[in-house]
Design a protein around this motif. Structure first.
Motif, PDB file in Angstrom:
ATOM      1  N   TYR A 182      48.090  85.449   9.210  1.00 24.11           N
ATOM      2  CA  TYR A 182      47.056  84.978  10.277  1.00 24.11           C
ATOM      3  C   TYR A 182      46.674  83.248   9.568  1.00 24.11           C
ATOM      4  CZ  TYR A 182      44.943  89.502  10.883  1.00 24.11           C
ATOM      5  OH  TYR A 182      44.688  91.117  10.966  1.00 24.11           O
ATOM      6  N   PRO A 183      48.442  82.361  10.002  1.00 21.32           N
ATOM      7  CA  PRO A 183      47.908  81.082   9.494  1.00 21.32           C
ATOM      8  C   PRO A 183      46.414  80.295  10.338  1.00 21.32           C
ATOM      9  CG  PRO A 183      50.013  81.624  10.413  1.00 21.32           C
ATOM     10  CD  PRO A 183      49.011  82.516  10.597  1.00 21.32           C
ATOM     11  N   PRO A 184      46.138  78.862   9.002  1.00 18.22           N
ATOM     12  CA  PRO A 184      45.268  78.104   9.715  1.00 18.22           C
ATOM     13  C   PRO A 184      46.208  77.164  10.982  1.00 18.22           C
ATOM     14  CG  PRO A 184      45.203  77.704   7.818  1.00 18.22           C
ATOM     15  CD  PRO A 184      46.713  79.098   7.975  1.00 18.22           C
ATOM     16  N   LEU A 185      45.419  76.489  10.508  1.00 15.72           N
ATOM     17  CA  LEU A 185      45.486  74.584  11.384  1.00 15.72           C
ATOM     18  C   LEU A 185      47.353  74.607  10.295  1.00 15.72           C
ATOM     19  CD1 LEU A 185      45.659  72.483  13.944  1.00 15.72           C
ATOM     20  CD2 LEU A 185      44.424  71.333  12.008  1.00 15.72           C
ATOM     21  N   VAL A 186      48.179  74.127  10.244  1.00 19.98           N
ATOM     22  CA  VAL A 186      49.704  74.341   9.760  1.00 19.98           C
ATOM     23  C   VAL A 186      49.775  72.548  10.420  1.00 19.98           C
ATOM     24  CG1 VAL A 186      51.466  75.478   8.789  1.00 19.98           C
ATOM     25  CG2 VAL A 186      49.811  76.694   9.319  1.00 19.98           C
ATOM     26  N   ASN A 187      50.222  72.136   9.435  1.00 15.92           N
ATOM     27  CA  ASN A 187      51.526  70.731   9.684  1.00 15.92           C
ATOM     28  C   ASN A 187      52.965  70.204  10.216  1.00 15.92           C
ATOM     29  OD1 ASN A 187      52.118  67.890   9.803  1.00 15.92           O
ATOM     30  ND2 ASN A 187      51.498  67.641   7.647  1.00 15.92           N
ATOM     31  N   THR A 188      53.249  71.119  11.447  1.00 13.59           N
ATOM     32  CA  THR A 188      54.311  71.372  11.775  1.00 13.59           C
ATOM     33  C   THR A 188      54.364  70.695  13.023  1.00 13.59           C
ATOM     34  OG1 THR A 188      53.394  73.298  12.900  1.00 13.59           O
ATOM     35  CG2 THR A 188      54.449  73.966  11.090  1.00 13.59           C
ATOM     36  N   GLU A 193      49.520  68.591  18.634  1.00 13.34           N
ATOM     37  CA  GLU A 193      49.178  67.863  19.904  1.00 13.34           C
ATOM     38  C   GLU A 193      47.807  68.332  19.563  1.00 13.34           C
ATOM     39  OE1 GLU A 193      50.165  69.089  24.528  1.00 13.34           O
ATOM     40  OE2 GLU A 193      50.974  69.923  23.345  1.00 13.34           O
ATOM     41  N   ILE A 194      47.495  69.163  18.502  1.00 13.03           N
ATOM     42  CA  ILE A 194      45.926  69.491  17.992  1.00 13.03           C
ATOM     43  C   ILE A 194      45.992  69.286  16.588  1.00 13.03           C
ATOM     44  CG2 ILE A 194      45.848  71.476  19.826  1.00 13.03           C
ATOM     45  CD1 ILE A 194      46.301  73.626  17.171  1.00 13.03           C
ATOM     46  N   GLY A 195      46.042  68.187  16.619  1.00  6.78           N
ATOM     47  CA  GLY A 195      45.964  67.761  14.840  1.00  6.78           C
ATOM     48  C   GLY A 195      46.737  68.272  14.054  1.00  6.78           C
ATOM     49  N   GLY A 196      47.671  68.860  13.895  1.00  4.32           N
ATOM     50  CA  GLY A 196      48.125  69.292  12.887  1.00  4.32           C
ATOM     51  C   GLY A 196      48.859  68.557  11.556  1.00  4.32           C
ATOM     52  N   GLY A 197      48.184  67.038  11.700  1.00  7.67           N
ATOM     53  CA  GLY A 197      48.954  66.495  10.320  1.00  7.67           C
ATOM     54  C   GLY A 197      47.329  67.028   9.230  1.00  7.67           C
ATOM     55  N   ASN A 198      46.491  66.886   9.859  1.00  5.18           N
ATOM     56  CA  ASN A 198      45.466  67.480   8.385  1.00  5.18           C
ATOM     57  C   ASN A 198      45.689  69.069   8.597  1.00  5.18           C
ATOM     58  OD1 ASN A 198      44.402  65.119  10.090  1.00  5.18           O
ATOM     59  ND2 ASN A 198      43.556  65.570  11.556  1.00  5.18           N
ATOM     60  N   GLY A 199      46.633  69.960   8.713  1.00  7.46           N
ATOM     61  CA  GLY A 199      46.555  71.416   8.638  1.00  7.46           C
ATOM     62  C   GLY A 199      47.013  71.493   7.071  1.00  7.46           C
ATOM     63  N   ILE A 200      47.545  72.563   7.006  1.00  5.87           N
ATOM     64  CA  ILE A 200      48.129  72.896   5.397  1.00  5.87           C
ATOM     65  C   ILE A 200      49.688  72.833   5.783  1.00  5.87           C
ATOM     66  CG2 ILE A 200      46.350  74.913   4.834  1.00  5.87           C
ATOM     67  CD1 ILE A 200      48.607  76.523   5.080  1.00  5.87           C
ATOM     68  N   PRO A 201      50.217  72.674   4.180  1.00 10.85           N
ATOM     69  CA  PRO A 201      51.784  72.795   4.360  1.00 10.85           C
ATOM     70  C   PRO A 201      52.437  74.009   4.823  1.00 10.85           C
ATOM     71  CG  PRO A 201      51.264  72.781   2.313  1.00 10.85           C
ATOM     72  CD  PRO A 201      49.862  72.164   3.359  1.00 10.85           C
ATOM     73  N   PRO A 202      53.734  73.711   5.444  1.00 17.65           N
ATOM     74  CA  PRO A 202      54.085  75.155   5.411  1.00 17.65           C
ATOM     75  C   PRO A 202      54.346  75.881   4.653  1.00 17.65           C
ATOM     76  CG  PRO A 202      55.566  73.626   6.692  1.00 17.65           C
ATOM     77  CD  PRO A 202      54.213  72.940   6.631  1.00 17.65           C
ATOM     78  N   SER A 203      54.613  76.064   3.690  1.00 18.40           N
ATOM     79  CA  SER A 203      55.211  75.977   2.708  1.00 18.40           C
ATOM     80  C   SER A 203      53.948  77.161   1.898  1.00 18.40           C
ATOM     81  CB  SER A 203      55.109  74.804   1.538  1.00 18.40           C
ATOM     82  OG  SER A 203      54.216  74.092   1.175  1.00 18.40           O
ATOM     83  N   GLU A 204      52.559  76.645   2.199  1.00 13.91           N
ATOM     84  CA  GLU A 204      51.526  77.341   1.775  1.00 13.91           C
ATOM     85  C   GLU A 204      51.740  78.589   2.027  1.00 13.91           C
ATOM     86  OE1 GLU A 204      46.652  77.294   1.416  1.00 13.91           O
ATOM     87  OE2 GLU A 204      47.999  74.937   1.712  1.00 13.91           O
ATOM     88  N   VAL A 205      51.535  78.875   3.504  1.00 12.41           N
ATOM     89  CA  VAL A 205      52.193  79.806   4.515  1.00 12.41           C
ATOM     90  C   VAL A 205      52.788  81.300   3.707  1.00 12.41           C
ATOM     91  CG1 VAL A 205      52.156  81.625   7.077  1.00 12.41           C
ATOM     92  CG2 VAL A 205      51.065  78.578   7.038  1.00 12.41           C
ATOM     93  N   ALA A 206      54.118  80.801   3.740  1.00 13.53           N
ATOM     94  CA  ALA A 206      55.286  81.304   3.185  1.00 13.53           C
ATOM     95  C   ALA A 206      55.183  81.829   1.817  1.00 13.53           C
ATOM     96  CB  ALA A 206      56.563  79.854   2.639  1.00 13.53           C
TER      97      ALA A 206
END
Length: 241
Positions: A182-188, A193-206
């Motif tokens: 269950y990822p939150p907003l991720v910077n991808t 379009e929905i502010g992904g720049g403010n999200g966590i890095p995808p590496s955190e999900v991994a």
């Protein structure tokens, strides 16, 4: 679940969360097979992954699902983990569109129907393995709708319901495990379009997925999602007390 020596197929593995998971699992000693719709992007991702395999195709298209599933079973018969990560999302306001139903149809097909069918195609193969896993990447949107993603959350809620049922179906068979991330907003690019720049890095999900695999933790909330998961767990505990 063992975290090394697997052969892992990752849909949507050419960018974002999928690519981050591919890098993490490859570094741990797993063989990686990534899928992507765009051949150029797929080749770019493969350049970042030593000795990984790429399979181009759009899993939202039935013919491609059938072809890719057959290629995995025939040419990569050692595959024992599939990660259903590919997704679709449209950012818009319901008050400003007259084709929400068309957008919802694409999202539901990609995020839900395609996952069910592709998993169904691979399950007989996976069930023959000594240790196998199906990992579905859903979203924090499972817990509630988002104004700018009005139809996306419903597709992820549907995926969640299916994943729970799949886990319950095979819980007696110890050779296959069913995970949900269950990822939150991720910077991808996917979430730009929905502010992904403010999200966590995808590496955190991994990283969180890897820890969960080590612990056989089948539900994998990430980042902000942990607050929602904890609140639900507390509420359920009170109900069962």
């Amino acid at each position: 679940m063992k975290t090394t020596g697997n052969t892992v197929f990752i849909s949507g593995g050419s960018a974002g969360i999928g690519l981050a998971i591919a890098k993490k699992l490859q570094a741990a000693g797993n063989k990686i097979i990534i899928n992507g719709r765009n051949e150029e992007r797929l080749q770019k991702a493969l350049a970042e992954l030593k000795d990984a395999v790429g399979i181009q195709g759009d899993l939202s298209v039935e013919a491609d699902r059938l072809r890719i599933a057959e290629e995995l079973k025939t040419n990569h018969s050692d595959v024992n983990v599939i990660i259903n990560n590919a997704g679709a999302a449209f950012s818009y306001l319901l008050s400003e569109t007259k084709n929400a139903h068309e957008k919802a149809l694409i999202e539901m097909n990609t995020n839900y129907i395609a996952v069910i069918h592709f998993t169904e195609l691979l399950l007989p193969h996976l069930l023959q393995k000594d240790a196998a896993a199906v990992i579905n990447v859903s979203s924090m949107a499972v817990y509630g709708s988002i104004k700018l993603l009005p139809t996306y959350g419903a597709t992820k809620a549907a995926l969640h319901s299916y994943t729970v049922a799949l886990r319950m179906t095979y819980e007696e068979q110890k050779n296959i495990q069913i995970y949900e991330v269950y990822p939150p907003l991720v910077n991808t690019e996917f979430s730009a379009e929905i502010g992904g720049g403010n999200g966590i890095p995808p590496s955190e999900v991994a990283d969180e997925l890897f820890i969960a695999l080590e612990k056989d933790q089948f539900d994998v909330p990430v980042g902000e999602t942990k607050k929602y998961a904890a609140a639900i767990q507390e509420a359920m505990s009170k109900l069962n007390a």
